[in-house]
Write a protein that holds these residues in place. Structure first.
Motif, PDB file in Angstrom:
ATOM      1  N   MET A  73       0.848  -1.202   0.000  1.00  0.00           N
ATOM      2  CA  MET A  73       0.000   0.000   0.000  1.00  0.00           C
ATOM      3  C   MET A  73       0.882   1.250   0.000  1.00  0.00           C
ATOM      4  SD  MET A  73      -3.036   1.116   2.648  1.00  0.00           S
ATOM      5  CE  MET A  73      -4.024  -0.295   2.200  1.00  0.00           C
ATOM      6  N   ARG A  74       0.497   2.247  -0.756  1.00  0.00           N
ATOM      7  CA  ARG A  74       1.295   3.454  -0.873  1.00  0.00           C
ATOM      8  C   ARG A  74       1.307   4.252   0.424  1.00  0.00           C
ATOM      9  NH1 ARG A  74       0.113   8.998  -4.298  1.00  0.00           N
ATOM     10  NH2 ARG A  74       1.949  10.060  -3.548  1.00  0.00           N
ATOM     11  N   ASN A  75       2.497   4.742   0.790  1.00  0.00           N
ATOM     12  CA  ASN A  75       2.621   5.682   1.896  1.00  0.00           C
ATOM     13  C   ASN A  75       2.240   7.054   1.370  1.00  0.00           C
ATOM     14  OD1 ASN A  75       3.408   7.499   3.842  1.00  0.00           O
ATOM     15  ND2 ASN A  75       5.335   6.463   4.290  1.00  0.00           N
ATOM     16  N   LYS A  76       1.062   7.543   1.743  1.00  0.00           N
ATOM     17  CA  LYS A  76       0.542   8.780   1.165  1.00  0.00           C
ATOM     18  C   LYS A  76       1.318  10.013   1.598  1.00  0.00           C
ATOM     19  CE  LYS A  76      -4.129   7.070   0.335  1.00  0.00           C
ATOM     20  NZ  LYS A  76      -5.569   7.250   0.579  1.00  0.00           N
ATOM     21  N   LYS A  77       2.184   9.862   2.613  1.00  0.00           N
ATOM     22  CA  LYS A  77       2.974  11.018   3.036  1.00  0.00           C
ATOM     23  C   LYS A  77       4.177  11.234   2.124  1.00  0.00           C
ATOM     24  CE  LYS A  77       1.828  11.391   7.938  1.00  0.00           C
ATOM     25  NZ  LYS A  77       2.372  11.507   9.302  1.00  0.00           N
ATOM     26  N   LEU A  78       4.524  10.218   1.330  1.00  0.00           N
ATOM     27  CA  LEU A  78       5.681  10.334   0.459  1.00  0.00           C
ATOM     28  C   LEU A  78       5.307  10.990  -0.868  1.00  0.00           C
ATOM     29  CD1 LEU A  78       7.623   6.962   0.827  1.00  0.00           C
ATOM     30  CD2 LEU A  78       8.070   9.137   1.956  1.00  0.00           C
ATOM     31  N   LEU A  79       6.207  11.824  -1.344  1.00  0.00           N
ATOM     32  CA  LEU A  79       6.066  12.393  -2.668  1.00  0.00           C
ATOM     33  C   LEU A  79       6.216  11.267  -3.680  1.00  0.00           C
ATOM     34  CD1 LEU A  79       6.207  14.979  -4.546  1.00  0.00           C
ATOM     35  CD2 LEU A  79       8.678  14.692  -4.395  1.00  0.00           C
ATOM     36  N   ARG A  80       5.386  11.245  -4.704  1.00  0.00           N
ATOM     37  CA  ARG A  80       5.467  10.187  -5.717  1.00  0.00           C
ATOM     38  C   ARG A  80       5.778  10.805  -7.079  1.00  0.00           C
ATOM     39  NH1 ARG A  80       1.652   4.976  -7.088  1.00  0.00           N
ATOM     40  NH2 ARG A  80       2.938   4.056  -5.481  1.00  0.00           N
ATOM     41  N   THR A  81       6.844  10.316  -7.701  1.00  0.00           N
ATOM     42  CA  THR A  81       7.286  10.823  -8.996  1.00  0.00           C
ATOM     43  C   THR A  81       7.275   9.695 -10.010  1.00  0.00           C
ATOM     44  OG1 THR A  81       8.744  12.405  -7.892  1.00  0.00           O
ATOM     45  CG2 THR A  81       9.160  11.988 -10.207  1.00  0.00           C
ATOM     46  N   GLY A  82       6.653   9.938 -11.151  1.00  0.00           N
ATOM     47  CA  GLY A  82       6.567   8.911 -12.190  1.00  0.00           C
ATOM     48  C   GLY A  82       7.665   9.080 -13.222  1.00  0.00           C
ATOM     49  N   ILE A  83       8.342   7.992 -13.552  1.00  0.00           N
ATOM     50  CA  ILE A  83       9.355   8.004 -14.608  1.00  0.00           C
ATOM     51  C   ILE A  83       8.694   7.490 -15.878  1.00  0.00           C
ATOM     52  CG2 ILE A  83      11.596   7.133 -15.362  1.00  0.00           C
ATOM     53  CD1 ILE A  83      12.331   6.705 -12.474  1.00  0.00           C
ATOM     54  N   VAL A  84       8.610   8.353 -16.885  1.00  0.00           N
ATOM     55  CA  VAL A  84       7.918   7.984 -18.119  1.00  0.00           C
ATOM     56  C   VAL A  84       8.809   8.230 -19.327  1.00  0.00           C
ATOM     57  CG1 VAL A  84       5.704   8.593 -17.083  1.00  0.00           C
ATOM     58  CG2 VAL A  84       6.893  10.268 -18.490  1.00  0.00           C
ATOM     59  N   GLY A  85       8.396   7.682 -20.447  1.00  0.00           N
ATOM     60  CA  GLY A  85       9.155   7.882 -21.677  1.00  0.00           C
ATOM     61  C   GLY A  85       8.741   6.852 -22.701  1.00  0.00           C
ATOM     62  N   LEU A  86       9.161   7.050 -23.929  1.00  0.00           N
ATOM     63  CA  LEU A  86       8.909   6.067 -24.971  1.00  0.00           C
ATOM     64  C   LEU A  86       9.712   4.804 -24.668  1.00  0.00           C
ATOM     65  CD1 LEU A  86       9.067   8.323 -28.170  1.00  0.00           C
ATOM     66  CD2 LEU A  86       7.038   7.473 -27.007  1.00  0.00           C
ATOM     67  N   PRO A  87       9.359   3.679 -25.274  1.00  0.00           N
ATOM     68  CA  PRO A  87      10.134   2.460 -25.058  1.00  0.00           C
ATOM     69  C   PRO A  87      11.600   2.654 -25.467  1.00  0.00           C
ATOM     70  CG  PRO A  87       8.052   1.939 -26.113  1.00  0.00           C
ATOM     71  CD  PRO A  87       8.172   3.437 -26.122  1.00  0.00           C
ATOM     72  N   ASN A  88      12.491   2.037 -24.710  1.00  0.00           N
ATOM     73  CA  ASN A  88      13.923   2.001 -25.019  1.00  0.00           C
ATOM     74  C   ASN A  88      14.634   3.354 -24.969  1.00  0.00           C
ATOM     75  OD1 ASN A  88      13.679  -0.748 -25.404  1.00  0.00           O
ATOM     76  ND2 ASN A  88      13.329  -0.549 -27.599  1.00  0.00           N
ATOM     77  N   VAL A  89      14.182   4.244 -24.102  1.00  0.00           N
ATOM     78  CA  VAL A  89      14.902   5.509 -23.919  1.00  0.00           C
ATOM     79  C   VAL A  89      15.811   5.445 -22.694  1.00  0.00           C
ATOM     80  CG1 VAL A  89      13.125   6.899 -25.044  1.00  0.00           C
ATOM     81  CG2 VAL A  89      13.043   6.571 -22.551  1.00  0.00           C
ATOM     82  N   GLY A  90      15.713   4.350 -21.923  1.00  0.00           N
ATOM     83  CA  GLY A  90      16.590   4.172 -20.766  1.00  0.00           C
ATOM     84  C   GLY A  90      15.909   4.365 -19.426  1.00  0.00           C
ATOM     85  N   LYS A  91      14.580   4.463 -19.411  1.00  0.00           N
ATOM     86  CA  LYS A  91      13.922   4.785 -18.142  1.00  0.00           C
ATOM     87  C   LYS A  91      13.963   3.651 -17.129  1.00  0.00           C
ATOM     88  CE  LYS A  91       9.300   3.716 -19.770  1.00  0.00           C
ATOM     89  NZ  LYS A  91       9.229   2.528 -18.924  1.00  0.00           N
ATOM     90  N   SER A  92      13.830   2.391 -17.589  1.00  0.00           N
ATOM     91  CA  SER A  92      13.892   1.280 -16.641  1.00  0.00           C
ATOM     92  C   SER A  92      15.308   1.078 -16.113  1.00  0.00           C
ATOM     93  CB  SER A  92      13.371  -0.008 -17.284  1.00  0.00           C
ATOM     94  OG  SER A  92      11.976   0.088 -17.491  1.00  0.00           O
ATOM     95  N   THR A  93      16.301   1.318 -16.961  1.00  0.00           N
ATOM     96  CA  THR A  93      17.693   1.264 -16.511  1.00  0.00           C
ATOM     97  C   THR A  93      17.921   2.321 -15.442  1.00  0.00           C
ATOM     98  OG1 THR A  93      18.432   0.532 -18.698  1.00  0.00           O
ATOM     99  CG2 THR A  93      20.106   1.445 -17.240  1.00  0.00           C
ATOM    100  N   LEU A  94      17.347   3.510 -15.667  1.00  0.00           N
ATOM    101  CA  LEU A  94      17.478   4.590 -14.693  1.00  0.00           C
ATOM    102  C   LEU A  94      16.766   4.235 -13.393  1.00  0.00           C
ATOM    103  CD1 LEU A  94      18.408   7.468 -14.044  1.00  0.00           C
ATOM    104  CD2 LEU A  94      16.269   8.297 -15.037  1.00  0.00           C
ATOM    105  N   PHE A  95      15.572   3.660 -13.507  1.00  0.00           N
ATOM    106  CA  PHE A  95      14.833   3.259 -12.310  1.00  0.00           C
ATOM    107  C   PHE A  95      15.632   2.251 -11.482  1.00  0.00           C
ATOM    108  CE2 PHE A  95      12.101   0.186 -10.171  1.00  0.00           C
ATOM    109  CZ  PHE A  95      11.360   1.014  -9.351  1.00  0.00           C
ATOM    110  N   ASN A  96      16.227   1.276 -12.159  1.00  0.00           N
ATOM    111  CA  ASN A  96      17.040   0.285 -11.458  1.00  0.00           C
ATOM    112  C   ASN A  96      18.173   0.948 -10.691  1.00  0.00           C
ATOM    113  OD1 ASN A  96      15.519  -1.841 -12.432  1.00  0.00           O
ATOM    114  ND2 ASN A  96      16.822  -2.158 -14.214  1.00  0.00           N
ATOM    115  N   ALA A  97      18.796   1.932 -11.320  1.00  0.00           N
ATOM    116  CA  ALA A  97      19.904   2.631 -10.682  1.00  0.00           C
ATOM    117  C   ALA A  97      19.411   3.463  -9.498  1.00  0.00           C
ATOM    118  CB  ALA A  97      20.604   3.536 -11.690  1.00  0.00           C
ATOM    119  N   ILE A  98      18.290   4.129  -9.673  1.00  0.00           N
ATOM    120  CA  ILE A  98      17.729   4.972  -8.623  1.00  0.00           C
ATOM    121  C   ILE A  98      17.449   4.152  -7.366  1.00  0.00           C
ATOM    122  CG2 ILE A  98      15.608   6.175  -7.934  1.00  0.00           C
ATOM    123  CD1 ILE A  98      15.530   7.407 -10.703  1.00  0.00           C
ATOM    124  N   THR A  99      16.882   2.996  -7.541  1.00  0.00           N
ATOM    125  CA  THR A  99      16.502   2.177  -6.393  1.00  0.00           C
ATOM    126  C   THR A  99      17.564   1.138  -6.035  1.00  0.00           C
ATOM    127  OG1 THR A  99      15.317   0.660  -7.856  1.00  0.00           O
ATOM    128  CG2 THR A  99      14.041   2.433  -6.854  1.00  0.00           C
TER     129      THR A  99
END
Length: 369
Positions: free
Chosen positions: A1-27
């Motif tokens: 369940m989401r912690n509603k006190k936390l700021l939530r930021t969505g990482i979006v983009g077209l396929p294969n622009v590197g967003k999932s690679t970036l997400f992996n690095a972020i977390t």
């Protein structure tokens, strides 16, 4: 369940622009599969990332505690978007539903050439990629506004004041979105802003463009980055130059090794640190701190928040029963070395309900139970 006190930021983009690679690095995780094909991310992946704040480490030593709790941001890796998403193409509706739930959008834009990594449109054009995403968001918003307008038809005919105003706002928004015109919510009245807030539009969410470059362009950027920066400056958005590939490598290194690696690349901080700071600046966020033997902890508030509101971030009862805030500025506290010396020098002060919190305030709240 989401912690509603936390700021939530969505990482979006077209396929294969590197967003999932970036997400992996972020977390620092491998929860989101990185693969060289569209739609490798099917379900939104959520990771909680702590916000870098060196002040907490300094305070930890001064108050002699073992526990440090930084503030955090939720990052959501959202499935790749394609042209036609607003009409259900690709993962369309699922993408649009997930993005409505975020507070800010990080739009990863491909700013590197690599013949081994396919591009869904067959060519590298950052501005075209941005246009595809923004167009799909605008089309989805238009559909949403049309449904809302239909729902309030009876109230408008009955000349209910709130419904009439809402319809006027909706029609104004429809005109702007249909024309593809950039607009700021700040140009609307306070009453109109409240209506827009309740419409949960995609196009009014704050945006940071993450210009994803190769390691060779991380320090100075390239022509693609320049295009993104020019576009963002005209549309009230921020730009952070990152290299998802480098961030993934940094996630595997220790703190000292990572710092040395960045130095070799000619940059001081990781792209992730710059991105987190940009999110805070874009959303007008500030940090206040509670510090004692039990723990040193950072808390997030909006710029302009008053003391009772800050107390409410810790617990709603503290806001309701707020009496006073005992406040010491971070620099003053560090220079004094303790609460006792800060009080003795008159640098700790009692503030009331109208006090506007400042970034780095160290606070003890007094409240009635």
């Amino acid at each position: 369940m989401r912690n509603k006190k936390l700021l939530r930021t969505g990482i979006v983009g077209l396929p294969n622009v590197g967003k999932s690679t970036l997400f992996n690095a972020i977390t620092s995780s491998k929860n989101a599969e990185s693969a060289n094909y569209p739609f490798c991310t099917i379900e939104p992946n959520v990771g909680v990332v702590t916000v870098p704040d060196e002040r907490l480490t300094t305070l930890q030593k001064l108050v002699k505690t073992d526990t440090v709790i930084p503030t955090a941001i939720e990052f959501v890796d959202i499935a790749g978007l394609v042209k036609g998403a607003s009409k259900g193409e690709g993962l369309g509706n699922q993408f649009l539903h997930n993005i409505r739930e975020v507070d800010a959008i990080i739009q990863v834009v491909r700013c590197f050439d690599d013949e081994n990594t396919i591009h869904v449109a067959g060519k590298i054009s950052p501005l075209d990629d941005i246009e595809v995403i923004n167009t799909e968001l605008a089309l989805a918003d238009l559909a949403s506004l049309d449904k809302r307008k239909a729902r309030i038809t009876k109230q408008v005919k009955a000349k209910e004041k709130e419904a009439v105003l809402e319809q006027e706002v909706i029609e104004k928004l429809e005109e702007l979105l249909s024309a593809g015109t950039f607009f700021s919510v700040e140009n609307f009245t306070d009453d109109e802003k409240e209506i827009i807030k309740n419409l949960h539009l995609l196009c009014v969410k704050p945006v940071i463009y993450a210009a994803n470059v190769s390691e060779f362009d991380l320090a100075k950027g390239n022509d693609y980055v320049k295009q993104v920066q020019d576009y963002a400056s005209k549309h009230g958005a921020a730009v952070v130059i990152i290299s998802a590939k480098i961030e993934a490598e940094l996630a595997e290194l220790g703190k000292e090794e990572a710092a040395e690696y960045l130095k070799e690349l000619g940059v001081e901080n990781s792209g992730i640190e710059r991105m987190v700071k940009s999110v805070y600046e874009l959303l007008g966020l500030r940090t206040f701190i509670t510090a004692g033997e039990k723990e040193v902890r950072a808390w997030t508030i909006k710029a302009g928040a008053k003391a009772p509101q800050a107390a409410g971030v810790i617990h709603s009862d503290m806001e309701k029963g707020f009496i006073r805030a005992e406040v010491t500025g971070y620099d003053d506290f560090v220079n004094c070395g303790s609460y006792a010396v800060a009080r003795e020098k008159g640098l700790t002060r009692l503030e009331g309900k109208e006090y506007v919190m400042q970034d780095g305030d160290i606070v003890h709240f007094r409240f009635a139970v």
